[in-house]
Scaffold this active site. Structure first.
Site, PDB file in Angstrom:
ATOM      1  N   ARG A  98       1.966  16.759  13.614  1.00 15.57           N
ATOM      2  CA  ARG A  98       1.209  17.847  12.987  1.00 15.57           C
ATOM      3  C   ARG A  98       1.082  19.023  13.950  1.00 15.57           C
ATOM      4  NH1 ARG A  98      -3.412  13.707  10.632  1.00 15.57           N
ATOM      5  NH2 ARG A  98      -2.476  13.433   8.564  1.00 15.57           N
TER       6      ARG A  98
ATOM      7  N   ASP B 282      -0.534  12.875  14.501  1.00 13.36           N
ATOM      8  CA  ASP B 282      -1.248  14.038  15.037  1.00 13.36           C
ATOM      9  C   ASP B 282      -0.296  14.894  15.872  1.00 13.36           C
ATOM     10  OD1 ASP B 282      -3.954  12.904  14.230  1.00 13.36           O
ATOM     11  OD2 ASP B 282      -3.193  11.351  15.555  1.00 13.36           O
TER      12      ASP B 282
ATOM     13  N   GLY C 298       0.819  -1.213   0.000  1.00 16.23           N
ATOM     14  CA  GLY C 298       0.000   0.000   0.000  1.00 16.23           C
ATOM     15  C   GLY C 298       0.850   1.258   0.000  1.00 16.23           C
TER      16      GLY C 298
ATOM     17  N   HIS D   3      -7.543   8.877  17.588  1.00 15.26           N
ATOM     18  CA  HIS D   3      -7.010   9.350  16.297  1.00 15.26           C
ATOM     19  C   HIS D   3      -8.213   9.610  15.390  1.00 15.26           C
ATOM     20  CE1 HIS D   3      -4.653   9.907  12.738  1.00 15.26           C
ATOM     21  NE2 HIS D   3      -5.239   8.885  12.146  1.00 15.26           N
TER      22      HIS D   3
HETATM   23  P1  NAD Z   1      -3.615   1.485   0.927  1.00 16.73           P
HETATM   24  O1  NAD Z   1      -4.982   1.124   0.451  1.00 16.73           O
HETATM   25  O2  NAD Z   1      -2.704   2.227   0.014  1.00 16.73           O
HETATM   26  O3  NAD Z   1      -2.853   0.171   1.370  1.00 16.73           O
HETATM   27  C1  NAD Z   1      -3.430  -0.745   2.251  1.00 16.73           C
HETATM   28  C2  NAD Z   1      -2.850  -2.098   1.916  1.00 16.73           C
HETATM   29  O4  NAD Z   1      -3.295  -2.994   2.926  1.00 16.73           O
HETATM   30  C3  NAD Z   1      -3.326  -2.644   0.566  1.00 16.73           C
HETATM   31  O5  NAD Z   1      -2.200  -2.987  -0.220  1.00 16.73           O
HETATM   32  C4  NAD Z   1      -4.140  -3.871   0.949  1.00 16.73           C
HETATM   33  O6  NAD Z   1      -4.021  -4.928   0.009  1.00 16.73           O
HETATM   34  C5  NAD Z   1      -3.510  -4.229   2.284  1.00 16.73           C
HETATM   35  N1  NAD Z   1      -4.361  -5.068   3.135  1.00 16.73           N
HETATM   36  C6  NAD Z   1      -5.702  -5.020   3.294  1.00 16.73           C
HETATM   37  N2  NAD Z   1      -6.102  -5.973   4.145  1.00 16.73           N
HETATM   38  C7  NAD Z   1      -4.982  -6.616   4.556  1.00 16.73           C
HETATM   39  C8  NAD Z   1      -4.755  -7.703   5.436  1.00 16.73           C
HETATM   40  N3  NAD Z   1      -5.769  -8.336   6.062  1.00 16.73           N
HETATM   41  N4  NAD Z   1      -3.482  -8.105   5.635  1.00 16.73           N
HETATM   42  C9  NAD Z   1      -2.465  -7.510   4.990  1.00 16.73           C
HETATM   43  N5  NAD Z   1      -2.631  -6.487   4.127  1.00 16.73           N
HETATM   44  C10 NAD Z   1      -3.876  -6.038   3.922  1.00 16.73           C
HETATM   45  O7  NAD Z   1      -3.810   2.272   2.303  1.00 16.73           O
HETATM   46  P2  NAD Z   1      -2.736   3.168   3.079  1.00 16.73           P
HETATM   47  O8  NAD Z   1      -2.817   4.555   2.573  1.00 16.73           O
HETATM   48  O9  NAD Z   1      -1.429   2.473   3.111  1.00 16.73           O
HETATM   49  O10 NAD Z   1      -3.394   3.186   4.537  1.00 16.73           O
HETATM   50  C11 NAD Z   1      -3.479   2.018   5.313  1.00 16.73           C
HETATM   51  C12 NAD Z   1      -4.281   2.291   6.581  1.00 16.73           C
HETATM   52  O11 NAD Z   1      -3.612   3.242   7.397  1.00 16.73           O
HETATM   53  C13 NAD Z   1      -5.685   2.876   6.327  1.00 16.73           C
HETATM   54  O12 NAD Z   1      -6.621   2.267   7.216  1.00 16.73           O
HETATM   55  C14 NAD Z   1      -5.506   4.343   6.655  1.00 16.73           C
HETATM   56  O13 NAD Z   1      -6.722   4.966   7.016  1.00 16.73           O
HETATM   57  C15 NAD Z   1      -4.555   4.235   7.831  1.00 16.73           C
HETATM   58  N6  NAD Z   1      -3.809   5.451   8.210  1.00 16.73           N
HETATM   59  C16 NAD Z   1      -3.623   5.674   9.529  1.00 16.73           C
HETATM   60  C17 NAD Z   1      -2.888   6.774   9.947  1.00 16.73           C
HETATM   61  C18 NAD Z   1      -2.668   7.046  11.411  1.00 16.73           C
HETATM   62  O14 NAD Z   1      -2.079   8.086  11.742  1.00 16.73           O
HETATM   63  N7  NAD Z   1      -3.066   6.183  12.338  1.00 16.73           N
HETATM   64  C19 NAD Z   1      -2.345   7.636   8.998  1.00 16.73           C
HETATM   65  C20 NAD Z   1      -2.556   7.379   7.642  1.00 16.73           C
HETATM   66  C21 NAD Z   1      -3.309   6.266   7.247  1.00 16.73           C
HETATM   67  C1  LMR Z   2      -4.538  10.675   8.740  1.00 18.72           C
HETATM   68  O1  LMR Z   2      -4.677  11.157   9.853  1.00 18.72           O
HETATM   69  O2  LMR Z   2      -3.989  11.275   7.805  1.00 18.72           O
HETATM   70  C2  LMR Z   2      -5.016   9.263   8.492  1.00 18.72           C
HETATM   71  O3  LMR Z   2      -5.696   8.756   9.606  1.00 18.72           O
HETATM   72  C3  LMR Z   2      -5.802   9.106   7.249  1.00 18.72           C
HETATM   73  C4  LMR Z   2      -7.181   9.707   7.390  1.00 18.72           C
HETATM   74  O4  LMR Z   2      -8.137   8.992   7.118  1.00 18.72           O
HETATM   75  O5  LMR Z   2      -7.290  10.873   7.747  1.00 18.72           O
END
Ligand code: NAD
Ligand code: LMR
Length: 338
Positions: free
Chosen positions: A167, A164, A19, A192
């Site tokens: 940021r 966060d 991802g 979050h």
């Molecule tokens: P993305 O869609 O680009 O990549 C996610 C990847 O996870 C995909 O390749 C998918 O195939 C894989 N995936 C799905 N289910 C899976 C499983 N059961 N096991 C292994 N791999 C699996 O998404 P991204 O932009 O990389 O974001 C990933 C997650 O992180 C999202 O839920 C997003 O909201 C979250 N996120 C959290 C924060 C934070 O600060 N906590 C910040 C940014 C994004």
């Molecule tokens: C973020 O804070 O950027 C991530 O949690 C992605 C989102 O859904 O906002």
């Protein structure tokens, strides 16, 4: 020329490796940015079967970087194999939100991933594994994973609120016209999500109280309440609006910071923000995974005691805790807490 590393490799499992976040995160880990310049790493990349080939491509690129600390990369779609003996597990893999969604709208889509992965960690990871949940809604997914990881200490599970925190630090530094290194004592409380409360009550800028430096000494008015707090709360949505996709490079960088500080230690005289299982500190109900101010070292964390929360911070924390409780009820109703 640097000497070859002499310590044993640390095994780091990363889910969602193909991802957006994975693509930014993996080279940073392999370069030594996360565990330090003397610690070799062995990477285990976990993906769903449909994205396995893409993860193989990422592994090829990691090879092509010729990182001196990279002791090996394995790719797979089986959690048991990916987590076998893992010292650190970064649970990124899950669906991101898109425009107009709140992160908690992902509970139904993502929650079940963390029941299975919690169990797989308990069965296969090292008994001392440290886990960071990134996939949203991160706090509640961490609660699900920890609940299903029988035998692993809940203290070893965390969710990412470092993004966060970073940021908030960046917004404050920009407002004050100083480098981010002049900022200390920022806290992100709660979930979050848009209810999180970024708190400058104990923050300083070059040693001076932050509210005074930003010309906002009275609580609930001016730049802090009117601009800073909503900007940090809504930053994820602003990135999605601008990029058409959720944050990835900054999220990956925050994961690196989170794990580095957890193992190598928060700097002297300050703290960071991390979502951990509450022991009742600051009135947060025991068992919720909530963001607190923490000092960390050697894979352990302590909540910073004795901070005074003004009325806005107290109300913000209570609102966010109410949301965490509602998310816990929602996942319980879905049968995800067993
Ligand atoms: P993305 O869609 O680009 O990549 C996610 C990847 O996870 C995909 O390749 C998918 O195939 C894989 N995936 C799905 N289910 C899976 C499983 N059961 N096991 C292994 N791999 C699996 O998404 P991204 O932009 O990389 O974001 C990933 C997650 O992180 C999202 O839920 C997003 O909201 C979250 N996120 C959290 C924060 C934070 O600060 N906590 C910040 C940014 C994004
Ligand atoms: C973020 O804070 O950027 C991530 O949690 C992605 C989102 O859904 O906002």
């Amino acid at each position: 020329m640097s000497a070859a590393p002499t310590t044993a490799p640390v095994t780091v499992a990363v889910t969602g490796a193909a991802g957006q976040i994975g693509y930014s995160l993996l080279p940073r880990i392999a370069s030594g940015a996360m565990l330090g310049p003397d610690t070799p790493v062995r990477l285990r990349l976990l993906e769903v079967p449909a994205a396995r080939a893409a993860a193989e491509g990422v592994a090829m690129e990691l090879d092509d970087c010729a990182f001196g600390l990279l002791a090996g990369v394995e790719v797979g779609d089986d959690a048991a194999t990916a987590f076998e003996g893992a010292d650190v597990a970064l649970l990124v893999g899950s669906r991101p939100r898109t425009r107009g969604m709140e992160r908690k709208d992902l509970i139904a889509a993502n929650g079940a991933i963390f029941t299975a992965q919690g169990r797989a960690l308990a069965d296969h990871a090292d008994d001392d594994v440290r886990v960071v949940v990134v996939g949203n809604p991160a706090n509640t997914n961490a609660l699900i994973a920890a609940t299903h990881a029988a035998g692993l200490p809940a203290r070893h599970f965390s969710a990412l609120t470092r993004l966060d925190h970073n940021r908030a630090v960046a917004q404050l530094a920009r407002r004050a016209g100083v480098p981010v290194t002049a900022v200390r004592g920022v806290t992100v409380w709660g979930n979050h999500s848009a209810t999180q409360y970024p708190d400058l009550g104990a923050a300083t800028v070059a040693g001076r109280p932050a509210p005074e430096v930003v010309g906002d000494p009275s609580e609930g008015t001016g730049w802090v309440a009117g601009t800073f707090v909503p900007a940090v709360q809504q930053r994820g949505a602003a990135i999605i609006e601008a990029r058409g996709a959720s944050s990835a490079a900054s999220a990956a960088s925050a994961v690196v910071d989170h794990v580095r500080d957890w193992f190598l230690g928060t700097p002297e005289g300050t703290w960071t923000s991390m979502a951990v299982v509450s022991d009742g500190a600051y009135g947060v109900p025991e068992g919720l995974v909530c963001s607190f101010p923490v000092t960390t070292r050697g894979g352990e964390w302590e909540v910073v005691p004795g901070l005074r929360l003004d009325a806005a911070a107290r109300a913000g924390l209570e609102r966010s805790v109410a949301e965490l409780e509602a998310e816990r009820e929602a996942v319980r109703a879905l049968g995800l807490l067993g």
